[in-house]
Design an enzyme around this catalytic site. Structure first.
Site, PDB file in Angstrom:
ATOM      1  N   ASN A   1       0.870  -1.176   0.000  1.00 23.19           N
ATOM      2  CA  ASN A   1       0.000   0.000   0.000  1.00 23.19           C
ATOM      3  C   ASN A   1       0.904   1.221   0.000  1.00 23.19           C
ATOM      4  O   ASN A   1       1.498   1.558   1.018  1.00 23.19           O
ATOM      5  CB  ASN A   1      -0.895  -0.040   1.246  1.00 23.19           C
ATOM      6  CG  ASN A   1      -1.714   1.236   1.407  1.00 23.19           C
ATOM      7  OD1 ASN A   1      -1.749   2.075   0.516  1.00 23.19           O
ATOM      8  ND2 ASN A   1      -2.371   1.378   2.554  1.00 23.19           N
ATOM      9  N   TRP A   2       1.004   1.867  -1.159  1.00 25.63           N
ATOM     10  CA  TRP A   2       1.946   2.990  -1.282  1.00 25.63           C
ATOM     11  C   TRP A   2       1.420   4.265  -0.622  1.00 25.63           C
ATOM     12  O   TRP A   2       2.163   5.244  -0.507  1.00 25.63           O
ATOM     13  CB  TRP A   2       2.235   3.272  -2.757  1.00 25.63           C
ATOM     14  CG  TRP A   2       2.985   2.199  -3.477  1.00 25.63           C
ATOM     15  CD1 TRP A   2       3.329   0.944  -2.983  1.00 25.63           C
ATOM     16  CD2 TRP A   2       3.505   2.258  -4.804  1.00 25.63           C
ATOM     17  NE1 TRP A   2       4.009   0.247  -3.933  1.00 25.63           N
ATOM     18  CE2 TRP A   2       4.138   1.019  -5.072  1.00 25.63           C
ATOM     19  CE3 TRP A   2       3.493   3.236  -5.797  1.00 25.63           C
ATOM     20  CZ2 TRP A   2       4.758   0.752  -6.294  1.00 25.63           C
ATOM     21  CZ3 TRP A   2       4.105   2.967  -7.024  1.00 25.63           C
ATOM     22  CH2 TRP A   2       4.737   1.740  -7.253  1.00 25.63           C
ATOM     23  N   LYS A   3       0.154   4.283  -0.257  1.00 22.97           N
ATOM     24  CA  LYS A   3      -0.457   5.487   0.339  1.00 22.97           C
ATOM     25  C   LYS A   3      -0.188   6.697  -0.578  1.00 22.97           C
ATOM     26  O   LYS A   3      -0.177   6.553  -1.795  1.00 22.97           O
ATOM     27  CB  LYS A   3       0.042   5.679   1.772  1.00 22.97           C
ATOM     28  CG  LYS A   3      -0.175   4.399   2.613  1.00 22.97           C
ATOM     29  CD  LYS A   3       0.046   4.579   4.074  1.00 22.97           C
ATOM     30  CE  LYS A   3      -0.171   3.238   4.783  1.00 22.97           C
ATOM     31  NZ  LYS A   3      -0.047   3.320   6.230  1.00 22.97           N
TER      32      LYS A   3
ATOM     33  N   HIS B   1      -9.424   1.026   5.031  1.00 24.30           N
ATOM     34  CA  HIS B   1      -8.150   1.236   5.734  1.00 24.30           C
ATOM     35  C   HIS B   1      -8.387   2.167   6.927  1.00 24.30           C
ATOM     36  O   HIS B   1      -9.215   3.080   6.848  1.00 24.30           O
ATOM     37  CB  HIS B   1      -7.128   1.840   4.767  1.00 24.30           C
ATOM     38  CG  HIS B   1      -5.749   1.820   5.327  1.00 24.30           C
ATOM     39  ND1 HIS B   1      -5.321   2.752   6.231  1.00 24.30           N
ATOM     40  CD2 HIS B   1      -4.711   0.949   5.154  1.00 24.30           C
ATOM     41  CE1 HIS B   1      -4.062   2.476   6.584  1.00 24.30           C
ATOM     42  NE2 HIS B   1      -3.680   1.381   5.938  1.00 24.30           N
TER      43      HIS B   1
ATOM     44  N   GLU C   1      -6.813   4.599   7.962  1.00 26.63           N
ATOM     45  CA  GLU C   1      -6.644   6.024   7.630  1.00 26.63           C
ATOM     46  C   GLU C   1      -7.906   6.577   6.987  1.00 26.63           C
ATOM     47  O   GLU C   1      -8.267   7.736   7.191  1.00 26.63           O
ATOM     48  CB  GLU C   1      -5.402   6.201   6.739  1.00 26.63           C
ATOM     49  CG  GLU C   1      -4.122   6.011   7.547  1.00 26.63           C
ATOM     50  CD  GLU C   1      -2.930   5.475   6.774  1.00 26.63           C
ATOM     51  OE1 GLU C   1      -2.906   5.543   5.535  1.00 26.63           O
ATOM     52  OE2 GLU C   1      -2.005   4.956   7.438  1.00 26.63           O
TER      53      GLU C   1
ATOM     54  N   GLU D   1      -5.087  -4.984  10.538  1.00 25.15           N
ATOM     55  CA  GLU D   1      -4.065  -3.959  10.738  1.00 25.15           C
ATOM     56  C   GLU D   1      -4.333  -3.247  12.062  1.00 25.15           C
ATOM     57  O   GLU D   1      -5.142  -2.308  12.105  1.00 25.15           O
ATOM     58  CB  GLU D   1      -4.106  -2.929   9.603  1.00 25.15           C
ATOM     59  CG  GLU D   1      -3.844  -3.513   8.235  1.00 25.15           C
ATOM     60  CD  GLU D   1      -3.293  -2.462   7.275  1.00 25.15           C
ATOM     61  OE1 GLU D   1      -2.221  -2.698   6.718  1.00 25.15           O
ATOM     62  OE2 GLU D   1      -3.908  -1.408   7.111  1.00 25.15           O
TER      63      GLU D   1
ATOM     64  N   GLY E   1       2.699   2.355  10.785  1.00 22.79           N
ATOM     65  CA  GLY E   1       3.643   3.467  10.642  1.00 22.79           C
ATOM     66  C   GLY E   1       4.344   3.849  11.932  1.00 22.79           C
ATOM     67  O   GLY E   1       4.966   4.902  12.024  1.00 22.79           O
TER      68      GLY E   1
ATOM     69  N   SER F   1       3.692  -2.109  10.187  1.00 21.18           N
ATOM     70  CA  SER F   1       5.142  -2.168  10.354  1.00 21.18           C
ATOM     71  C   SER F   1       5.752  -3.515   9.964  1.00 21.18           C
ATOM     72  O   SER F   1       6.674  -3.998  10.630  1.00 21.18           O
ATOM     73  CB  SER F   1       5.535  -1.773  11.786  1.00 21.18           C
ATOM     74  OG  SER F   1       5.117  -0.449  12.065  1.00 21.18           O
TER      75      SER F   1
ATOM     76  N   GLY G   1       3.042  -1.095   4.253  1.00 23.67           N
ATOM     77  CA  GLY G   1       3.061   0.332   3.935  1.00 23.67           C
ATOM     78  C   GLY G   1       4.481   0.775   3.602  1.00 23.67           C
ATOM     79  O   GLY G   1       4.981   0.548   2.494  1.00 23.67           O
ATOM     80  N   GLY G   2       5.143   1.378   4.566  1.00 24.44           N
ATOM     81  CA  GLY G   2       6.456   1.987   4.358  1.00 24.44           C
ATOM     82  C   GLY G   2       7.455   1.124   3.598  1.00 24.44           C
ATOM     83  O   GLY G   2       8.117   1.601   2.665  1.00 24.44           O
TER      84      GLY G   2
HETATM   85  P1  13P Z   1       3.264   0.465   7.621  1.00 23.31           P
HETATM   86  O1  13P Z   1       3.785  -0.838   7.026  1.00 23.31           O
HETATM   87  O2  13P Z   1       3.967   1.667   7.132  1.00 23.31           O
HETATM   88  O3  13P Z   1       3.153   0.375   9.109  1.00 23.31           O
HETATM   89  O4  13P Z   1       1.753   0.621   7.063  1.00 23.31           O
HETATM   90  C1  13P Z   1       0.867  -0.420   7.195  1.00 23.31           C
HETATM   91  C2  13P Z   1      -0.367  -0.104   6.424  1.00 23.31           C
HETATM   92  O5  13P Z   1      -1.130   0.755   6.793  1.00 23.31           O
HETATM   93  C3  13P Z   1      -0.616  -0.879   5.189  1.00 23.31           C
HETATM   94  O6  13P Z   1      -1.906  -0.662   4.714  1.00 23.31           O
END
Ligand code: 13P
Length: 248
Positions: free
Chosen positions: A9-11, A95, A97, A165, A171, A211, A232-233
């Site tokens: 997930n590149w956000k 998600h 977010e 999640e 994050g 993470s 994510g990251g």
């Molecule tokens: P991180 O891997 O950056 O913690 O993000 C997880 C995430 O929200 C994937 O959708």
């Protein structure tokens, strides 16, 4: 029986050039992987370009969100049929977010899940508790509501992936321990069994997100109910994401 899935997930990251460079590097690194379903979910602007770049490869494309109406006067929104047209196979829905920053309700998320399936795409339904909900003991009630109400009216579970999640692990560098992840994943599989059948529960993939890094993926993937990761990251760096795809 469950094909593992590793999804990035590149956000809100990556210009077109950066996106093309990232998938170019990734494609080479994971070209021999045939036992894992690999997905990248770039920002909307990069979807159709990456669909061209990834045609014929073992990397699929997902969107990070969509609206639940197929078309109409909804300024600024994108629908599941348009995302399919642009080259997506999956849409991530619900998600944390989206829930927290954009105020998406469970009902809206359920409508989105149904819209994605209706368009013939697959969905990754995200669920997860906050730290406060975990510490106050409400966690299982929250997860139950997120699964039951998120899947209300859904019959086609073959195209549904669930991603657990924990909000406190996103994050933050704090991963749920592999035991904590396994405990929740097993609980969620039990919920799916209660809503559907033991066969459907056994076939449904439950990803862990929060993470996930090259250094912790192996231990997470060793848990019997962890079927993949939503990253994510670490999905923004080809080498790290490729290592996660090649978990051991
Ligand atoms: P991180 O891997 O950056 O913690 O993000 C997880 C995430 O929200 C994937 O959708």
């Amino acid at each position: 029986m469950r094909t593992p899935m590793i999804a990035g997930n590149w956000k809100l990251h990556k210009t077109l050039d950066e996106a093309v460079n990232l998938v170019g590097a990734l494609k080479t690194k994971v070209k021999d992987v045939d036992n894992v379903e690999i997905l990248v979910a770039p920002p909307f602007t990069a979807i159709s370009m990456l669909a061209t770049k990834l045609a014929g490869s073992n990397i699929k494309i997902g969107a990070q969100n969509c609206y639940f109406e197929p078309s109409g006067a909804f300024t600024g929104e994108l629908s599941a049929p348009l995302l399919k047209d642009a080259g997506c196979d999956y849409v991530i829905v619900g998600h944390s977010e989206r829930r927290q920053i954009f105020g998406e309700s469970i009902e809206m998320i359920n409508n989105k899940v149904k819209a994605v399936l209706e368009a013939g795409l697959s969905v990754i339904l995200c669920i997860g508790e906050t730290l406060e909900e975990r510490e106050s003991g409400e966690m299982y009630d929250i997860l139950t509501a997120q699964v039951k109400e998120g899947l209300a009216g859904v019959t086609d579970m073959e195209r549904v992936v669930i991603a657990y999640e924990p909000v406190w692990a996103i994050g933050t560098g704090k991963t749920a321990s592999s035991e904590q992840a396994q405990e929740v994943h097993s609980f969620v599989r039990g919920l799916v069994q209660g809503l559907y059948t033991p066969e459907i529960a056994a076939a449904t993939r439950i990803l862990y997100g929060g993470s996930v890094k090259p250094g912790n993926v192996d231990e997470l993937m060793a848990q019997s109910d962890v079927d993949g990761a939503l990253v994510g990251g670490a999905s923004l760096v080809a080498e790290d994401f490729a290592r996660i795809v090649k978990f051991e």
